[in-house]
Design an enzyme around this catalytic site. Sequence first.
Site, PDB file in Angstrom:
ATOM      1  N   GLY A 191      40.673  40.489  40.383  1.00 40.83           N
ATOM      2  CA  GLY A 191      40.076  39.757  42.696  1.00 40.83           C
ATOM      3  C   GLY A 191      41.265  38.983  42.854  1.00 40.83           C
ATOM      4  O   GLY A 191      40.953  37.358  43.237  1.00 40.83           O
ATOM      5  N   ALA A 235      26.435  28.439  32.385  1.00 41.96           N
ATOM      6  CA  ALA A 235      27.063  29.050  31.609  1.00 41.96           C
ATOM      7  C   ALA A 235      27.996  30.202  30.974  1.00 41.96           C
ATOM      8  O   ALA A 235      28.409  29.702  30.245  1.00 41.96           O
ATOM      9  CB  ALA A 235      25.770  30.524  30.973  1.00 41.96           C
ATOM     10  N   ALA A 236      28.553  31.227  31.972  1.00 40.96           N
ATOM     11  CA  ALA A 236      28.975  31.580  32.158  1.00 40.96           C
ATOM     12  C   ALA A 236      30.310  31.306  31.970  1.00 40.96           C
ATOM     13  O   ALA A 236      31.859  31.644  31.425  1.00 40.96           O
ATOM     14  CB  ALA A 236      29.283  32.970  33.248  1.00 40.96           C
ATOM     15  N   LYS A 237      31.023  30.330  32.890  1.00 39.85           N
ATOM     16  CA  LYS A 237      32.098  29.169  33.114  1.00 39.85           C
ATOM     17  C   LYS A 237      32.454  28.718  32.071  1.00 39.85           C
ATOM     18  O   LYS A 237      33.447  28.645  32.002  1.00 39.85           O
ATOM     19  CB  LYS A 237      32.395  28.747  33.963  1.00 39.85           C
ATOM     20  CG  LYS A 237      32.284  29.605  35.532  1.00 39.85           C
ATOM     21  CD  LYS A 237      33.528  30.464  35.625  1.00 39.85           C
ATOM     22  CE  LYS A 237      33.762  30.930  37.179  1.00 39.85           C
ATOM     23  NZ  LYS A 237      34.788  32.368  36.939  1.00 39.85           N
ATOM     24  N   TYR A 249      25.413  30.856  35.725  1.00 44.06           N
ATOM     25  CA  TYR A 249      27.454  29.874  36.129  1.00 44.06           C
ATOM     26  C   TYR A 249      27.878  28.841  35.331  1.00 44.06           C
ATOM     27  O   TYR A 249      28.767  29.541  34.910  1.00 44.06           O
ATOM     28  CB  TYR A 249      27.584  29.972  37.965  1.00 44.06           C
ATOM     29  CG  TYR A 249      28.632  29.664  38.575  1.00 44.06           C
ATOM     30  CD1 TYR A 249      29.214  31.175  39.019  1.00 44.06           C
ATOM     31  CD2 TYR A 249      29.381  28.491  38.398  1.00 44.06           C
ATOM     32  CE1 TYR A 249      30.757  30.948  39.233  1.00 44.06           C
ATOM     33  CE2 TYR A 249      30.358  28.613  39.316  1.00 44.06           C
ATOM     34  CZ  TYR A 249      31.417  29.817  39.687  1.00 44.06           C
ATOM     35  OH  TYR A 249      32.784  29.743  40.091  1.00 44.06           O
TER      36      TYR A 249
HETATM   37  P1  NAP Z   1      36.477  34.850  46.415  1.00 46.16           P
HETATM   38  O1  NAP Z   1      36.585  34.156  47.649  1.00 46.16           O
HETATM   39  O2  NAP Z   1      34.199  35.338  46.797  1.00 46.16           O
HETATM   40  O3  NAP Z   1      37.190  36.258  45.902  1.00 46.16           O
HETATM   41  C1  NAP Z   1      36.581  37.045  44.714  1.00 46.16           C
HETATM   42  C2  NAP Z   1      37.357  38.020  44.333  1.00 46.16           C
HETATM   43  O4  NAP Z   1      36.586  38.562  43.370  1.00 46.16           O
HETATM   44  C3  NAP Z   1      37.747  38.896  45.167  1.00 46.16           C
HETATM   45  O5  NAP Z   1      38.588  39.507  45.210  1.00 46.16           O
HETATM   46  C4  NAP Z   1      36.630  40.378  44.455  1.00 46.16           C
HETATM   47  O6  NAP Z   1      36.925  41.422  45.343  1.00 46.16           O
HETATM   48  C5  NAP Z   1      36.532  40.036  43.125  1.00 46.16           C
HETATM   49  N1  NAP Z   1      35.308  40.227  42.374  1.00 46.16           N
HETATM   50  C6  NAP Z   1      34.397  40.220  42.293  1.00 46.16           C
HETATM   51  N2  NAP Z   1      33.853  40.592  41.928  1.00 46.16           N
HETATM   52  C7  NAP Z   1      34.443  41.734  40.932  1.00 46.16           C
HETATM   53  C8  NAP Z   1      34.220  42.785  40.285  1.00 46.16           C
HETATM   54  N3  NAP Z   1      33.059  42.729  39.231  1.00 46.16           N
HETATM   55  N4  NAP Z   1      35.339  43.398  39.850  1.00 46.16           N
HETATM   56  C9  NAP Z   1      36.213  43.186  40.174  1.00 46.16           C
HETATM   57  N5  NAP Z   1      36.662  42.072  41.309  1.00 46.16           N
HETATM   58  C10 NAP Z   1      35.425  41.218  41.429  1.00 46.16           C
HETATM   59  O7  NAP Z   1      36.021  33.715  45.379  1.00 46.16           O
HETATM   60  P2  NAP Z   1      37.112  32.896  44.884  1.00 46.16           P
HETATM   61  O8  NAP Z   1      36.576  31.215  45.506  1.00 46.16           O
HETATM   62  O9  NAP Z   1      38.429  33.357  44.991  1.00 46.16           O
HETATM   63  O10 NAP Z   1      37.153  32.486  43.505  1.00 46.16           O
HETATM   64  C11 NAP Z   1      38.227  33.524  42.127  1.00 46.16           C
HETATM   65  C12 NAP Z   1      37.065  32.466  40.893  1.00 46.16           C
HETATM   66  O11 NAP Z   1      37.437  30.967  41.729  1.00 46.16           O
HETATM   67  C13 NAP Z   1      35.985  32.478  40.659  1.00 46.16           C
HETATM   68  O12 NAP Z   1      36.032  33.360  39.743  1.00 46.16           O
HETATM   69  C14 NAP Z   1      34.989  32.208  41.120  1.00 46.16           C
HETATM   70  O13 NAP Z   1      33.924  31.481  39.910  1.00 46.16           O
HETATM   71  C15 NAP Z   1      36.188  30.442  40.757  1.00 46.16           C
HETATM   72  N6  NAP Z   1      35.903  29.311  41.516  1.00 46.16           N
HETATM   73  C16 NAP Z   1      35.852  29.028  42.938  1.00 46.16           C
HETATM   74  C17 NAP Z   1      35.298  27.909  43.999  1.00 46.16           C
HETATM   75  C18 NAP Z   1      35.361  28.097  45.008  1.00 46.16           C
HETATM   76  O14 NAP Z   1      34.751  27.110  44.908  1.00 46.16           O
HETATM   77  N7  NAP Z   1      35.520  29.092  45.474  1.00 46.16           N
HETATM   78  C19 NAP Z   1      35.524  27.134  42.557  1.00 46.16           C
HETATM   79  C20 NAP Z   1      35.640  26.691  41.486  1.00 46.16           C
HETATM   80  C21 NAP Z   1      36.210  28.462  40.452  1.00 46.16           C
HETATM   81  P3  NAP Z   1      36.723  42.581  46.245  1.00 46.16           P
HETATM   82  O15 NAP Z   1      37.481  41.588  47.975  1.00 46.16           O
HETATM   83  O16 NAP Z   1      36.551  43.790  46.401  1.00 46.16           O
HETATM   84  O17 NAP Z   1      35.039  41.916  47.043  1.00 46.16           O
END
Ligand code: NAP
Length: 241
Positions: free
Chosen positions: A7, A154-156, A152
Amino acid sequence: MYALVTGGSRGIGRAIALRLARMGYNVVINYQSNKEAAEDTLHMLRELGVEAEALRFDVSNREETVAALQTWQQEHEGEYIEVLVNNAGIRRDNLLVWMEPEDFDRVLQTNLMSFYNVTRPLLIPMIVHKYGRIVNVASLSGQKGLPGQCNYSAAKGGLIAATKALAQEVGKKNITVNAVAPGFVRTDMVEGLDEAALKKQIPLNRFGEADEIAALVAFLASKDAGYITGECIAINGGLYS
Ligand code: NAP
């Protein structure tokens, strides 16, 4: 020296990829469907003077993931991925009574099963080279549990437990395994949330920035963090400790 960020095309993953490039890593980013974002990130990485490549695969799909990683390995004989950041994730929020089975399964597959799918093929080269850094991007939701996010959380939460378990398995091989648990971070993932209302609950009175999470991940991926393993570090503006 190679690092893989799942990602890594957008949001927190892109910020992590850029930080790792600044540390001198050649960076492999993975993405699922947004090719344009992946190409923008590749361009930014190359501007930093490192090699950058994008691998399109769905981290929740075991066969696809293993095949992509095997192909990469065959094309990079003598090299290995020494830093792995398991960052790809999605959310599909709903109260449990309304949550459809596919939303529960999809979130578990993408945020937790992916840890197994991606990490296992990369572990043997790390063991052989007696060096590795694995950082898992968990969440406040996995530490505290948040309503509307049974899937979510549960997964995290599972990802945090797996981090602790794997750290104990591979510590003797000089591989560290840690997790970070961000609170609210300004990315596409939080679009639609009421930032003005939510930030009142956050002692630092704002959402975090992707680069602030990336700074912590980069530290855990560095040689300086060599005596930290099995940890989950909260990074949430004081929302929960
Ligand atoms: P985001 O902006 O939605 O970006 C998600 C990224 O994951 C994108 O690069 C997407 O690829 C990729 N992705 C999603 N599903 C995928 C799959 N099945 N296979 C391969 N790539 C996949 O999310 P983010 O906020 O940066 O989140 C990144 C991580 O931080 C996640 O694990 C999220 O749970 C965690 N997190 C985020 C927050 C928050 O507030 N933002 C808080 C806590 C934790 P595409 O571009 O191709 O869609």
